[in-house]
Scaffold this active site. Structure first.
Site, short mmCIF file in Angstrom:
data_model
loop_
_atom_site.label_atom_id
_atom_site.label_comp_id
_atom_site.label_asym_id
_atom_site.label_seq_id
_atom_site.Cartn_x
_atom_site.Cartn_y
_atom_site.Cartn_z
N HIS A 172 -1.05 11.04 -8.81
CA HIS A 172 -0.72 10.07 -9.48
C HIS A 172 -1.29 10.70 -10.99
CE1 HIS A 172 -1.35 6.46 -11.86
NE2 HIS A 172 -0.54 5.85 -10.80
N GLU B 98 8.08 7.91 -11.27
CA GLU B 98 7.84 6.86 -12.61
C GLU B 98 7.51 7.86 -13.57
OE1 GLU B 98 4.73 4.37 -11.12
OE2 GLU B 98 3.27 5.85 -11.48
#
Length: 229
Positions: free
Chosen positions: A95, A143
Site C-alpha cells: 500500500h 489506485e
C-alpha cells in the site's frame, strides 16, 4: 483456496478505528455478507485480527501487512504463520502508506501462496500494475496514489486500461479499484466500468455516519452485481 467472487467489497479502517468500536462495524459487515451472499474483506490492526475472526462468520479477515519471514528471528515483524493461526484469510501488500521494495514484495507474495493467504497487492500506476501482475497475486488494487482520500475516483479510461492489463498478464488476478471511493454512487460507477471489486477507508470512516455509509456502499455492490449479471 476458495475462489473470490466478484464483485466484492473491502472495508479498510487503517488506523481510524480499533477494538470494540471496530468489532461493531465488523459484525454489521458480516451480517451483510451473509444476507447478500457476497465476499467482504475486512482489514484491522494486527492486534484486532483474532477478535474480528472469533466474532464473525463470513468476513475474509484481512491483515494490513505481512513480512516475508519464517518462524524464528524477526523481532518487530509480522509472521505469516501467526496470521494463519489468528484466522486471517488475506493480506494487503505494498500500500502507498506501507510500500515494499520489490524483492520483499516478491517474497511476501510467495509466502502468501505457500500458506494459502489471499494476496491483495497495490499498484499506483498502469506501469506498476503491469509489473506487479507478473507476480500473479489474487487481487490487485489499482489506485493512483494521488487520489487516495480525495473523494475523487479514477476515470473510466484508467479503470478499463488497468483491468485489461491485469487480465492480459495474469487472467486469474482480480482488479480492485478503490481510490477516492466516498459514496454508494462511486461504488456503482467502478463496478459498472469493469472493476471486480472496490472498497473504502476515509470514504467510510471520515463520513458523518460511518456505519450507514458502509451499509450503503455494500448494498451498492449488490446492486452493481445485479446490473452486470
Amino acid at each position: 483456496m476458495k475462489k473470490i467472487r466478484a464483485p466484492f467489497f473491502t472495508v479498510n479502517p487503517k488506523s481510524y478505528l480499533y477494538g470494540t468500536e471496530l468489532l461493531v462495524m465488523a459484525r454489521k459487515a458480516d451480517a451483510l455478507a451473509i444476507e447478500h451472499d457476497i465476499d467482504i474483506f475486512f482489514t484491522a490492526q494486527h492486534v484486532d485480527l483474532r477478535l474480528i475472526r472469533e466474532n464473525t462468520e463470513r468476513l475474509i479477515v484481512t491483515a494490513q501487512h505481512v513480512d516475508p519471514i519464517t518462524v524464528g528471528r524477526g523481532m518487530g515483524h509480522i509472521l505469516p504463520e501467526a496470521l494463519i493461526d489468528a484466522g486471517v484469510g488475506a493480506v494487503f501488500l505494498n500500500h502507498a502508506e506501507r510500500p515494499l521494495p520489490l524483492s520483499q514484495l516478491v517474497s511476501a507474495v510467495k509466502r502468501c501462496k505457500e500458506l494459502g493467504l489471499y494476496s491483495i497487492v497495490c499498484a499506483d500506476s498502469l506501469l506498476d500494475a503491469k509489473a506487479i501482475a507478473k507476480l500473479e497475486p489474487d487481487v490487485m488494487v489499482c489506485e493512483p496514489t494521488e487520489l487516495i482520500g480525495t473523494g475523487k475516483t479514477a476515470d473510466k479510461e484508467y479503470i478499463l486500461s488497468t483491468q485489461a492489463a491485469i487480465a492480459d498478464i495474469s487472467p486469474e488476478t482480480l482488479g480492485l479499484q478503490a481510490a477516492g471511493i466516498s459514496s454508494a454512487k462511486d461504488v456503482e460507477y467502478v463496478i459498472r466500468n469493469g472493476a471486480h471489486g472496490t472498497g473504502a477507508t476515509s470514504g467510510i470512516f471520515a463520513a458523518v455516519d460511518p456505519m450507514a455509509t458502509m451499509v450503503e456502499m455494500i448494498e451498492a455492490v449488490v446492486k452493481g452485481r445485479n446490473l452486470i449479471s
